[in-house]
Scaffold this motif. Structure first.
Motif, PDB file in Angstrom:
ATOM      1  N   GLN A 125       0.924  -1.233  -0.050  1.00 21.60           N
ATOM      2  CA  GLN A 125       0.052  -0.001  -0.130  1.00 21.60           C
ATOM      3  C   GLN A 125       0.759   1.259  -0.071  1.00 21.60           C
ATOM      4  O   GLN A 125       0.191   2.431   0.264  1.00 21.60           O
ATOM      5  N   ASN A 126       2.197   1.119   0.014  1.00 20.16           N
ATOM      6  CA  ASN A 126       3.226   2.191  -0.075  1.00 20.16           C
ATOM      7  C   ASN A 126       2.886   3.348  -1.121  1.00 20.16           C
ATOM      8  O   ASN A 126       2.811   2.878  -2.510  1.00 20.16           O
ATOM      9  N   VAL A 155       2.317   2.500  -5.233  1.00 19.79           N
ATOM     10  CA  VAL A 155       1.305   2.455  -5.829  1.00 19.79           C
ATOM     11  C   VAL A 155       1.386   3.540  -6.987  1.00 19.79           C
ATOM     12  O   VAL A 155       0.987   3.281  -7.949  1.00 19.79           O
TER      13      VAL A 155
END
Ligand code: NAD
Length: 270
Positions: free
Chosen positions: A194-195, A199
């Motif tokens: 999810q960084n 992304v």
């Protein structure tokens, strides 16, 4: 991007493979078969994963010729020592249902034992039943100690490595010694997907964060073995040969390093 890396002994090792840690025996069979059907050639298991039988079954079900594949397994800590290494290796081969592996690794640097284990590994290599031998979770000082007594230099060191633990000093040392670097937990066990930086870079290439991370490893000359038991993700993780990260994007990812280990510290693991 070359799909293989030539190890110090001339053996060609695929740069991208499937890892099967924490995969049940029955799931290992399907995952390995799906991976091979989707053009993976490298499979990474270990005796302690307790799924070597399932891996061997997946290989047979794939119908792909043995020579087309590159199978790694590892010597567990409790089996370290000269005689017990020979025995553990034979048992791994039997469970896999293979007559050789492509790479046999010492899983962790068990103090006072790994040099004896290595002597047995050298004999296994010379017998042709492991096409290459190496280590895992070795720091520079462990490799230096191993080399004091060794005839054969490890060809690979498999270490924890991902954008939040980039291991630059160890990689520089390994490169200077001609030892290939292989990353475990390359996706940070899924925890860094999810960084926002990853992304965002992914969006600009129409790729997922997982694909961006795998590509970052490849462009950094790191062999990479992401794990998944889902066919769609197994496919996604190898669909990384049709785009390239720019120098700036590589630098942005390098800057995500915070030296954060998810697994055990090789200097303090037992
Ligand atoms: P990893 O970094 O490969 O992450 C795997 C997790 O990421 C999966 O369980 C899933 O949750 C997620 N994932 C994978 N692909 C995805 C995708 N496309 N989209 C979304 N999520 C996705 O973690 P790992 O399994 O710890 O490491 C990979 C392999 O490295 C292991 O399976 C094993 O073969 C090896 N390993 C070796 C050691 C060692 O001591 N030598 C230690 C740990 C792991």
């Amino acid at each position: 991007m070359e799909k293989n890396k030539r190890l110090a002994n001339g053996i060609e090792m695929p740069r991208l493979g499937l890892g099967v840690w924490r995969v049940e025996e029955v799931d290992a069979t399907n995952s390995v078969r799906w991976a091979i059907e989707n053009d993976y050639h490298l499979i990474d298991t270990a005796s302690v994963y307790k799924n070597e039988k399932g891996v061997g079954e997946g290989i047979r079900q794939s119908g792909v010729e043995r020579e087309e594949l590159f199978v790694t397994t590892k010597l567990w800590n409790a089996d370290q020592g000269y005689d017990s290494t020979h025995q553990a290796f034979n048992e791994s081969l039997k469970r896999l249902g293979l007559d050789y592996v492509d790479l046999y690794l010492i899983h962790w640097p068990v103090a006072g034992k790994f040099s004896d284990s290595w002597r047995a590994m050298e004999e296994i290599y010379e017998s042709g039943r492991a096409k290459a031998i190496g280590v895992s979770n070795f720091q520079q000082h462990h490799i230096e100690e191993l080399m004091n007594a060794a005839k054969i230099k490890p060809m690979v060191n498999q270490i924890e490595l991902h954008p939040t633990l980039t291991q630059v000093d160890l990689r520089t040392y390994l490169a200077s010694e001609g030892i290939a670097v292989e990353a475990w937990s390359p996706l940070g066990q899924g925890k860094i997907l999810q960084n926002p930086t990853l992304v965002e870079i992914g969006k600009s290439h129409k790729k997922s964060a997982a694909q961006v991370i795998i590509r970052w490893h490849l462009q950094s000359d790191i062999i990479v073995i992401p794990k998944s038991v889902h066919e769609e993700r197994i496919k996604e993780n190898i669909n990384v040969f049709d785009f390239e990260l720019s120098v700036e994007e590589m630098e942005k990812i390098n800057r995500l390093n915070i030296n954060e280990r998810l697994g055990a510290d090789p200097d303090n693991f037992d």
